[in-house]
Design an enzyme around this catalytic site. Sequence first.
Site, PDB file in Angstrom:
ATOM      1  N   ASP A  17       2.031  -1.688  -0.751  1.00 40.66           N
ATOM      2  CA  ASP A  17       1.703  -0.260  -0.734  1.00 40.66           C
ATOM      3  C   ASP A  17       0.207  -0.100  -0.538  1.00 40.66           C
ATOM      4  OD1 ASP A  17       3.547   2.285  -1.452  1.00 40.66           O
ATOM      5  OD2 ASP A  17       1.445   2.707  -1.912  1.00 40.66           O
ATOM      6  N   ASP A  22      -2.196  -2.463   3.880  1.00 40.87           N
ATOM      7  CA  ASP A  22      -1.746  -1.502   4.883  1.00 40.87           C
ATOM      8  C   ASP A  22      -0.440  -2.018   5.484  1.00 40.87           C
ATOM      9  OD1 ASP A  22      -1.311   0.099   7.103  1.00 40.87           O
ATOM     10  OD2 ASP A  22      -3.384   0.012   7.807  1.00 40.87           O
ATOM     11  N   ASP A  64      10.804   2.359   4.051  1.00 39.72           N
ATOM     12  CA  ASP A  64      11.040   3.722   3.572  1.00 39.72           C
ATOM     13  C   ASP A  64       9.724   4.459   3.793  1.00 39.72           C
ATOM     14  OD1 ASP A  64      12.574   5.789   2.334  1.00 39.72           O
ATOM     15  OD2 ASP A  64      11.428   5.474   0.508  1.00 39.72           O
ATOM     16  N   CYS A  97      12.642  10.543   3.590  1.00 45.48           N
ATOM     17  CA  CYS A  97      13.266  11.668   2.887  1.00 45.48           C
ATOM     18  C   CYS A  97      12.893  12.987   3.567  1.00 45.48           C
ATOM     19  CB  CYS A  97      12.907  11.680   1.409  1.00 45.48           C
ATOM     20  SG  CYS A  97      11.155  11.850   1.050  1.00 45.48           S
TER      21      CYS A  97
END
Length: 387
Positions: A135, A163, A254, A317
């Site tokens: 992350d 990254d 994701d 999402c």
Amino acid sequence: MSKQLELPESFVRFLEANDIDPSIYNEGDSLPRYVRLKPGFEDVVQEIESEINCKMEQLNWLPGFYSIPPHVHIARSKAYQQGKMYGIDAASGAAVSALGISPGDHVLDLCAAPGAKLCMMLDLLGDKGTATGVDVARHRLSACRTMLQKYGLGERSRLFLADGTTFSLPPTTNLPCGSCDEETFKQWTSRRPYKERKQVAKTRNNFVLPLHAHPEIVFYGHNSGVIGLPKKELFRPLDQNDCANRGYDKVLVDAECTHDGSIKHIQKFEQWGWTTLERRVLDAERTDTNLTALQLNLLRNGFRLLKQGGILVYSTCSLTHAQNEDVVDQFLAESSSAELQEIEMAKEWPCRSGRTPKTVRFDPSTSATSGLFVAKIKKMAPEKNVL
């Protein structure tokens, strides 16, 4: 009856431009919450129900998942405090399930924080294989580390501040060098040497990794393959030609997105302030080309790090086509070794087909979950040039 949410005009314009019905944000108060029981704790369901004073409804389409009423909080329950269950939306659980993780796999979560999906990936690995979480945000990665430790899932995991579009480190499948003279990794401890603490203090206000910064390992477990490994060896990047054989078996991308499909997340901006929504979600540069370019680059790099025959799942999402089908279609058009796969288990899921065949979408109306797009891609052998 669900509360009528007064959305700001700028957000309504964003929704209309992307053919998203604004009324879905009034369904948030009626959507159930979801929890996942860690394997081996199925016998404590009645005990949990007694403690939280409600029935836990088992999902027949997603093993280990239960729904509870939206007003019920689990934070004070013993099962939650003792690390026997954690909150994770069922749609997110479906994305992890689509990877088809098997014990012994080396898996990569390229956008890992805050960590619920990484926890599920480690649960599925059991006592074999490794999981690597990456992350770009230090504070979110710290929360991820805390979550892994709370649920006893840190043994086979590594966390890197890096990254995701350029991360290039392979899984640590090689045996540590026990006799070499180089400096090697010792048992991980939260107490850092003075030089490291001084360096972290300098960057404490940099919540996001600076551009072109080198990966930094912030956590590793006892069985992650790191202990005893020469420090130079850990940070030796994968050569392009090595990825097919030394890459990851499964990769989850994701991707960072506008979060417009996360109904409860959008509702929170009513307390945080709608100007915060405009800054974080609707910034023109962010929602135009920069964000979709980031998503495409995350997908490209995740696929590059995949072993030949391996599986990648791309999800967001967001309910928009621009951040989902458009990104996947562009990637497939430029990558001859990428093959979009049917998600067989999705035949049992309460979802609908995406605009691109073989992709699926969850949304509050169809699925009683947050919105989520899921695409499953396999890395095939590269096509040989025919003279």
